[in-house]
Design an enzyme around this catalytic site. Structure first.
Site, PDB file in Angstrom:
ATOM      1  N   SER A  18       4.439 -22.081  16.780  1.00 41.30           N
ATOM      2  CA  SER A  18       5.288 -21.612  17.872  1.00 41.30           C
ATOM      3  C   SER A  18       5.123 -22.528  19.075  1.00 41.30           C
ATOM      4  O   SER A  18       4.045 -23.108  19.279  1.00 41.30           O
ATOM      5  CB  SER A  18       4.901 -20.182  18.263  1.00 41.30           C
ATOM      6  OG  SER A  18       5.534 -19.784  19.470  1.00 41.30           O
TER       7      SER A  18
ATOM      8  N   TYR B 199      -1.683 -14.476  21.513  1.00 40.81           N
ATOM      9  CA  TYR B 199      -0.753 -15.099  20.564  1.00 40.81           C
ATOM     10  C   TYR B 199      -0.654 -16.596  20.828  1.00 40.81           C
ATOM     11  O   TYR B 199      -0.761 -17.410  19.891  1.00 40.81           O
ATOM     12  CB  TYR B 199       0.621 -14.446  20.690  1.00 40.81           C
ATOM     13  CG  TYR B 199       1.669 -15.059  19.784  1.00 40.81           C
ATOM     14  CD1 TYR B 199       1.680 -14.774  18.424  1.00 40.81           C
ATOM     15  CD2 TYR B 199       2.632 -15.926  20.292  1.00 40.81           C
ATOM     16  CE1 TYR B 199       2.642 -15.334  17.588  1.00 40.81           C
ATOM     17  CE2 TYR B 199       3.599 -16.488  19.466  1.00 40.81           C
ATOM     18  CZ  TYR B 199       3.596 -16.186  18.110  1.00 40.81           C
ATOM     19  OH  TYR B 199       4.536 -16.750  17.280  1.00 40.81           O
TER      20      TYR B 199
END
Length: 271
Positions: free
Chosen positions: A154, A167
């Site tokens: 990501s 995250y």
């Protein structure tokens, strides 16, 4: 000149492939002729639906329930490939998050949150690569072509933005692990990563409702330099490239596929 991708006879394992980007990558592999092993943790119905779509494309398909955060389950996935005699492609797509979008809310995350996210987003991919290493090396030995591992990371791991600090940190570690494994496993196994930005998945639509999602998608589109809001298929197009022989000379690459989000906002007047 048209380029045809033919992966006939090859075996691909895609973790977290019941829906979203994982499903899109599985379908592209199936369309290219690969035998596909689908994986899900809880979404059995969705996984079977994706399997049916792959079969409609002429692919042989297996569906395996497994939690990539558990070593025994990672070895179960490797056993499924072993039963087919080979493994040429591994896609580490499974991942989780904890929603604490206000990164200043440090009390919103616990030690257990960090351990859970790292367990699935970092340790899980490591364990599945470890479990599949012999099969991937055997593919290289029998074909002379490097096997391919694609890590779905990501832009959160590059920019520090995203659903939570935990995250973003886990994806940053994932990107670093991509480099480490690319060095360690060459030349038998290529290891690359893609770093998507926004992906318009079913999760957003279910969470927001159609009207709010449409407004949110417009906001995302207007905030990217390319004025695009990416779908799972859009991201899968880039990821699929790394799984083909066209990428035979590429390893240790971390590619941002985010419509330019990492560049920051680009005013319309600049165009």
């Amino acid at each position: 000149m048209a380029i045809t991708i033919d992966l006939s006879g090859r075996v691909a394992l895609v973790t977290g492939s019941a829906t979203g980007l994982g499903a899109s990558l599985a379908l592209k592999l199936a369309q290219a002729g690969a035998h596909v092993i689908l994986n899900y943790s809880r979404s059995a119905k969705e996984a079977e639906a994706t399997a049916d779509e792959c079969r409609a494309l002429g692919a042989q398909v297996q569906v395996v329930q497994a939690d990539v955060g558990e070593d025994a389950d990672c070895r179960k996935l490797a056993d499924a490939a072993s039963g087919l005699g080979r493994l040429d492609v591994l896609v580490n797509n499974a991942g989780i998050t904890k929603q604490v979008p206000n990164h200043a809310d440090l009390e919103g995350l616990s030690k257990d949150d960090f351990l859970r996210l790292y367990g699935v987003n970092v340790v899980g991919p490591f364990m599945i690569v470890r479990a599949c290493e012999k099969l991937l090396r055997a593919s290289h030995e029998s074909t002379g072509v490097s096997a391919s591992v694609l890590n779905v990371s990501s832009i959160a791991g590059v920019t520090g933005i995203g659903s939570s600090v935990a995250y973003a940190a886990s994806k940053g570690a994932f990107n670093t692990m991509t480099l480490s494994l690319a060095r360690a496993l060459a030349p038998a196994i290529r290891v690359n990563a893609i770093c998507p930005g926004f992906i318009g998945t079913r999760w957003f639509k279910d969470y927001m409702g159609d009207e709010k999602y449409s407004d949110f998608e417009d906001t995302v589109r207007n905030a990217t330099p390319l004025r695009l809001a990416s779908s799972p298929d859009d991201i899968a197009d880039a990821g699929f490239f790394f799984l083909t022989d066209s990428a035979a000379h590429i390893t240790g690459e971390t590619l941002m596929v985010d419509a330019g989000t990492h560049l920051g906002f680009a005013p319309l007047t600049a165009r």
